[in-house]
Every structure is written in C-alpha cells, then in structure tokens.
Design a protein around this motif. Structure first.
Motif, mmCIF file in Angstrom:
data_model
loop_
_atom_site.group_PDB
_atom_site.id
_atom_site.type_symbol
_atom_site.label_atom_id
_atom_site.label_comp_id
_atom_site.label_asym_id
_atom_site.label_seq_id
_atom_site.Cartn_x
_atom_site.Cartn_y
_atom_site.Cartn_z
ATOM 1 N N LYS A 169 25.675 -7.378 3.301
ATOM 2 C CA LYS A 169 25.086 -8.647 2.891
ATOM 3 C C LYS A 169 24.856 -9.533 4.102
ATOM 4 C CE LYS A 169 27.896 -11.471 0.765
ATOM 5 N NZ LYS A 169 28.885 -12.013 -0.198
ATOM 6 N N THR A 170 24.027 -10.542 3.900
ATOM 7 C CA THR A 170 23.811 -11.522 4.952
ATOM 8 C C THR A 170 24.846 -12.630 4.849
ATOM 9 O OG1 THR A 170 22.181 -12.991 5.968
ATOM 10 C CG2 THR A 170 22.181 -12.874 3.574
ATOM 11 N N ARG A 171 25.200 -13.184 5.992
ATOM 12 C CA ARG A 171 26.162 -14.289 6.051
ATOM 13 C C ARG A 171 25.622 -15.370 6.980
ATOM 14 N NH1 ARG A 171 29.041 -9.567 5.690
ATOM 15 N NH2 ARG A 171 30.733 -9.513 4.134
ATOM 16 N N PRO A 172 25.972 -16.627 6.751
ATOM 17 C CA PRO A 172 25.475 -17.710 7.609
ATOM 18 C C PRO A 172 25.769 -17.443 9.084
ATOM 19 C CG PRO A 172 26.592 -18.617 5.687
ATOM 20 C CD PRO A 172 26.836 -17.132 5.662
ATOM 21 N N GLY A 173 24.735 -17.548 9.910
ATOM 22 C CA GLY A 173 24.902 -17.399 11.345
ATOM 23 C C GLY A 173 24.787 -15.982 11.864
ATOM 24 N N ASP A 174 24.640 -14.969 10.970
ATOM 25 C CA ASP A 174 24.543 -13.605 11.485
ATOM 26 C C ASP A 174 23.111 -13.318 11.950
ATOM 27 O OD1 ASP A 174 22.980 -12.993 9.260
ATOM 28 O OD2 ASP A 174 24.573 -11.946 8.191
ATOM 29 N N SER A 175 22.902 -12.143 12.520
ATOM 30 C CA SER A 175 21.600 -11.790 13.094
ATOM 31 C C SER A 175 20.745 -10.951 12.141
ATOM 32 C CB SER A 175 21.807 -11.021 14.400
ATOM 33 O OG SER A 175 22.558 -9.831 14.169
ATOM 34 N N SER A 176 21.211 -10.769 10.923
ATOM 35 C CA SER A 176 20.484 -9.927 9.975
ATOM 36 C C SER A 176 19.163 -10.584 9.584
ATOM 37 C CB SER A 176 21.336 -9.685 8.730
ATOM 38 O OG SER A 176 20.594 -9.013 7.737
ATOM 39 N N SER A 177 18.126 -9.743 9.404
ATOM 40 C CA SER A 177 16.844 -10.275 8.925
ATOM 41 C C SER A 177 16.875 -10.549 7.426
ATOM 42 C CB SER A 177 15.717 -9.292 9.247
ATOM 43 O OG SER A 177 15.923 -8.061 8.562
ATOM 44 N N LEU A 178 17.879 -10.031 6.715
ATOM 45 C CA LEU A 178 18.031 -10.287 5.284
ATOM 46 C C LEU A 178 18.430 -11.741 5.070
ATOM 47 C CD1 LEU A 178 18.150 -8.958 2.410
ATOM 48 C CD2 LEU A 178 20.609 -8.680 2.809
ATOM 49 N N LYS A 179 17.695 -12.460 4.204
ATOM 50 C CA LYS A 179 17.945 -13.885 4.005
ATOM 51 C C LYS A 179 18.622 -14.200 2.682
ATOM 52 C CE LYS A 179 15.933 -14.632 7.889
ATOM 53 N NZ LYS A 179 16.801 -14.860 9.083
ATOM 54 N N ILE A 180 18.477 -13.310 1.705
ATOM 55 C CA ILE A 180 19.036 -13.546 0.373
ATOM 56 C C ILE A 180 19.769 -12.286 -0.076
ATOM 57 C CG2 ILE A 180 18.427 -13.902 -2.059
ATOM 58 C CD1 ILE A 180 16.223 -15.720 -1.193
ATOM 59 N N ASN A 181 20.909 -12.454 -0.726
ATOM 60 C CA ASN A 181 21.733 -11.308 -1.118
ATOM 61 C C ASN A 181 21.453 -10.780 -2.520
ATOM 62 O OD1 ASN A 181 23.296 -10.960 1.267
ATOM 63 N ND2 ASN A 181 24.495 -12.777 0.728
ATOM 64 N N ARG A 182 20.651 -11.489 -3.285
ATOM 65 C CA ARG A 182 20.346 -11.004 -4.640
ATOM 66 C C ARG A 182 19.207 -9.976 -4.565
ATOM 67 N NH1 ARG A 182 18.788 -14.163 -10.260
ATOM 68 N NH2 ARG A 182 17.558 -12.461 -11.125
ATOM 69 N N VAL A 183 19.494 -8.738 -4.990
ATOM 70 C CA VAL A 183 18.533 -7.638 -4.941
ATOM 71 C C VAL A 183 18.094 -7.313 -6.368
ATOM 72 C CG1 VAL A 183 18.154 -5.236 -4.297
ATOM 73 C CG2 VAL A 183 19.563 -6.716 -2.840
ATOM 74 N N ASP A 184 16.766 -7.315 -6.604
ATOM 75 C CA ASP A 184 16.227 -7.044 -7.941
ATOM 76 C C ASP A 184 15.708 -5.625 -8.102
ATOM 77 O OD1 ASP A 184 16.747 -9.589 -8.865
ATOM 78 O OD2 ASP A 184 14.782 -10.381 -8.331
ATOM 79 N N ASN A 185 15.446 -4.909 -7.007
ATOM 80 C CA ASN A 185 14.843 -3.584 -7.109
ATOM 81 C C ASN A 185 15.237 -2.770 -5.877
ATOM 82 O OD1 ASN A 185 13.260 -1.433 -7.923
ATOM 83 N ND2 ASN A 185 11.302 -2.430 -7.485
ATOM 84 N N ILE A 186 15.598 -1.501 -6.090
ATOM 85 C CA ILE A 186 15.957 -0.600 -4.984
ATOM 86 C C ILE A 186 15.255 0.736 -5.189
ATOM 87 C CG2 ILE A 186 17.803 0.611 -3.748
ATOM 88 C CD1 ILE A 186 19.756 -1.455 -4.678
ATOM 89 N N LYS A 187 14.629 1.246 -4.139
ATOM 90 C CA LYS A 187 14.037 2.581 -4.146
ATOM 91 C C LYS A 187 14.472 3.309 -2.867
ATOM 92 C CE LYS A 187 11.513 2.007 -7.902
ATOM 93 N NZ LYS A 187 10.055 1.760 -7.873
ATOM 94 N N GLU A 188 14.648 4.630 -2.966
ATOM 95 C CA GLU A 188 15.017 5.436 -1.804
ATOM 96 C C GLU A 188 13.877 6.381 -1.468
ATOM 97 O OE1 GLU A 188 18.710 8.215 -0.136
ATOM 98 O OE2 GLU A 188 18.551 7.754 -2.280
ATOM 99 N N ASP A 189 13.436 6.383 -0.189
ATOM 100 C CA ASP A 189 12.318 7.242 0.201
ATOM 101 C C ASP A 189 12.819 8.603 0.675
ATOM 102 O OD1 ASP A 189 13.119 7.072 2.889
ATOM 103 O OD2 ASP A 189 11.612 5.592 3.431
ATOM 104 N N LYS A 190 11.875 9.468 1.085
ATOM 105 C CA LYS A 190 12.226 10.847 1.427
ATOM 106 C C LYS A 190 13.070 10.959 2.687
ATOM 107 C CE LYS A 190 7.885 11.718 3.930
ATOM 108 N NZ LYS A 190 6.652 12.544 3.961
ATOM 109 N N TYR A 191 13.093 9.904 3.497
ATOM 110 C CA TYR A 191 13.938 9.919 4.697
ATOM 111 C C TYR A 191 15.323 9.327 4.452
ATOM 112 C CZ TYR A 191 9.638 11.036 7.198
ATOM 113 O OH TYR A 191 8.472 11.634 7.635
#
Length: 332
Positions: free
Chosen positions: A11-33
């Motif tokens: 998850k993302t946390r205040p002050g970290d370097s992650s490009s993720l800005k919000i922790n609520r995920v509505d959809n997940i897909k996994e590709d062939k890699y």
C-alpha cells in the motif's frame, strides 16, 4: 498477498516514493507475464510487479507522451498485446507488455489516422475474440483491430454498412459467430468464416447486454423492461416483460440455468427461463446517497451456491429451497 500462511499488504503511505496514490482497488487483472493491473478508486491504473514489489503508474507514462488528465473505465485482457484500457471519452490504449522495463502503449481514438482511428471516443466495450481480433464497440460504430506482423494492432476492413452509423453496446461470441447489440435495438451477427454481417430488429430500446446460454441454443438480451430470448438457428425471439419496465443490464447464468440480472439502480433480478418469471430482490439499508462504486457482483462457488453483492448495497447468497437471498445483515 497470501502465501498460504501469512498475509503481506502492499500500500501507499504518506511520504513514500510509491506512484500509487490511493489504496482502494476496484479491479485486478493478471497478464501473461504475471504483472498485476490495478484499477483504483480514482479511475487510475497501475501495474504491480510482484518480483520487485513496485507500482508503475500508467498516467505517468502517458504524461511523458503529453497525454494528460486521462481517467480509465476498465481493464481488458485481449489479443496478443494482452492489456487494453478503456476511458469514458478519450478512446482506448493498448499495452504491449514486456517481461522487463516499461510497456509500450498505443492509443486509438477518433482523431488519429486510419490504422488507429475509432468511430467515436465513447467506447462501450473492448473484446478479444478466439481469432485474436480485438473488437471495439463505440457510440459511432464498430472497429475490428487485427495484429500486424509486428503484433501491433491496426484497423481491419469490415463491411462499411455495418461498421459505421450505429452505436454498438455489447458483444458475445460462439464458435461460428460474433453477436452484437446496438443502441437502436438491433441484434447484429458476424459470421467468422465469410466475414459477412446480418442484423435483426429485436427491440425498440437499447440492447444493454448479450449472453450466450450454457445450452448453446439461445442468446439472451436485455433492454428497458425486457429480457429477450433469441433462437440462434432462426433468430426467432420471445420477450419477457418485467413489471414496472425496470431497465435491465448485465446477465449472469448460474449452473442451474437461472439468470441473475443487474438492474439500473437498486437490488438485483432473478429470471427463471423455464417458468418465464422474474423475482426482484432488494435489501433495505440506511444509505441516503446513490453509491456509484462498482459494487455489483455475482459469482457461483464450487458448491453451486450463488453469491451476490447487489446494486446500491446488500449482499448474501441465494437459497433455492426458500427462493430467497440469505442476507448477511438486516440493515447494512
């Protein structure tokens, strides 16, 4: 992530370097890699690398190409490229993923040249067929994209009298045909071997969804107040009218043959094809606002039990003996 013994949270946390800005995920897909593609609450999409545990923002990559302020509406795995992203009004993006490094992104929209031009930027569906074509249904027409020698997808020529001028709203496929619904109530059938189209008027209203019955003999279609059953052999149809002309959207068929239909606003609808009867379910709750989140879901577990998360609140499982939904809470 759960490895069978422990949970690990990313998850993302205040002050970290992650490009993720919000922790609520509505959809997940996994590709062939093995990459995970996440659609989050603010309509942004991220690629998560499970090896280095890093998030990659697709909007940041697009910003490098001077494409800004893009909101995404869906993630679709289709064709040889693997990952396609739709937007509400800015066309679509094909992502040619690679085992390492940044993915290659190709845009398709109404103002580009012929190879990448869509009939409209208002996209209703992206679908990859069994021949590795990618169909894009828009409010202005139907695009069929096929892979070139370099695996880049470009527009394929199809019958112009069917391609342009109609809003294509939904799609389903069997071994012989690809079936489409349109905004003016037509059922369009594309024959794969000949590349020919035919169309049949089946409703005065927009076709919202198509579903190929597990029996393989009929196609179901939803519209405003109607569930339409079409015989695949002769295109003859029967229409079941739901009381109150309730707009009907997506269709899920369980193993027993019952249809679970998404309504426009609240609850859910069960349809029994044998008795041609509807039953409406709604769980009372205390919410005083219209929930726009993508909370509606139906699935069936290995014990043939149908579970549902209903429109605008309410969840539980279907009890076929009592013909009722067993809710988790009386008033969520």
């Amino acid at each position: 992530r759960f490895d069978g013994h422990n949970f690990v949270t990313y998850k993302t946390r205040p002050g970290d370097s992650s490009s993720l800005k919000i922790n609520r995920v509505d959809n997940i897909k996994e590709d062939k890699y093995g990459y995970l593609w996440l659609e989050v609450y603010d309509n942004q999409v991220y690629r998560f690398d499970k090896k280095n545990k890093k998030f990659l923002s697709i909007s940041n990559i697009l910003a490098e190409k001077k494409i800004n302020n893009v909101l995404f509406s869906n993630i679709v795995l289709a064709g040889k490229n693997g990952v396609w992203l739709s937007t509400p009004d800015k066309g679509i993006f094909a992502i040619k993923d690679v085992p390492a490094g940044k993915p290659e992104i190709t845009r398709y929209e109404a103002n580009l040249n012929a190879d990448f031009k869509l009939f409209s930027n208002k996209v209703n569906f992206i679908y990859g067929d069994k021949q590795q074509n990618v169909w894009v249904g828009t409010n202005g027409g139907l695009n069929c994209l096929s892979a070139s020698a370099s695996d880049n997808y470009k527009n394929k020529t199809i019958d112009a009298s069917f391609a342009a001028g109609m809003a294509y709203t939904c799609i389903v496929e069997d071994q012989q045909y690809v079936w489409f619904g349109t905004g003016d109530g037509h059922l369009v059938r594309y024959q794969k071997t000949s590349g020919s189209f035919i169309k049949e008027k089946i409703s005065e209203n927009r076709i919202n969804d198509l579903h190929l019955a597990k029996s393989g003999q009929v196609v179901y279609a939803t519209a405003v107040g109607e569930l339409i059953t079409i015989n695949k052999a002769n295109l003859q149809r029967t229409i079941a009218i739901i009381p109150g002309k309730l707009p009907l959207l997506s269709i899920y068929e369980d193993r027993s043959g019952l249809l679970w239909i998404e309504p426009e606003k609240k609850g859910m609808v069960k349809y029994n094809p044998l008795t041609r009867s509807f039953k409406y379910f709604f769980q009372e709750n205390d919410a005083n606002f219209f929930n726009t989140a993508k909370e509606y879901k139906v699935f069936e577990d290995h014990n043939n039990r149908v579970w549902m998360s209903m429109k605008s609140g309410g969840s539980g499982y279907y009890n076929p003996i009592s013909d009722e939904i067993e809710y988790f809470y009386n008033k969520p």
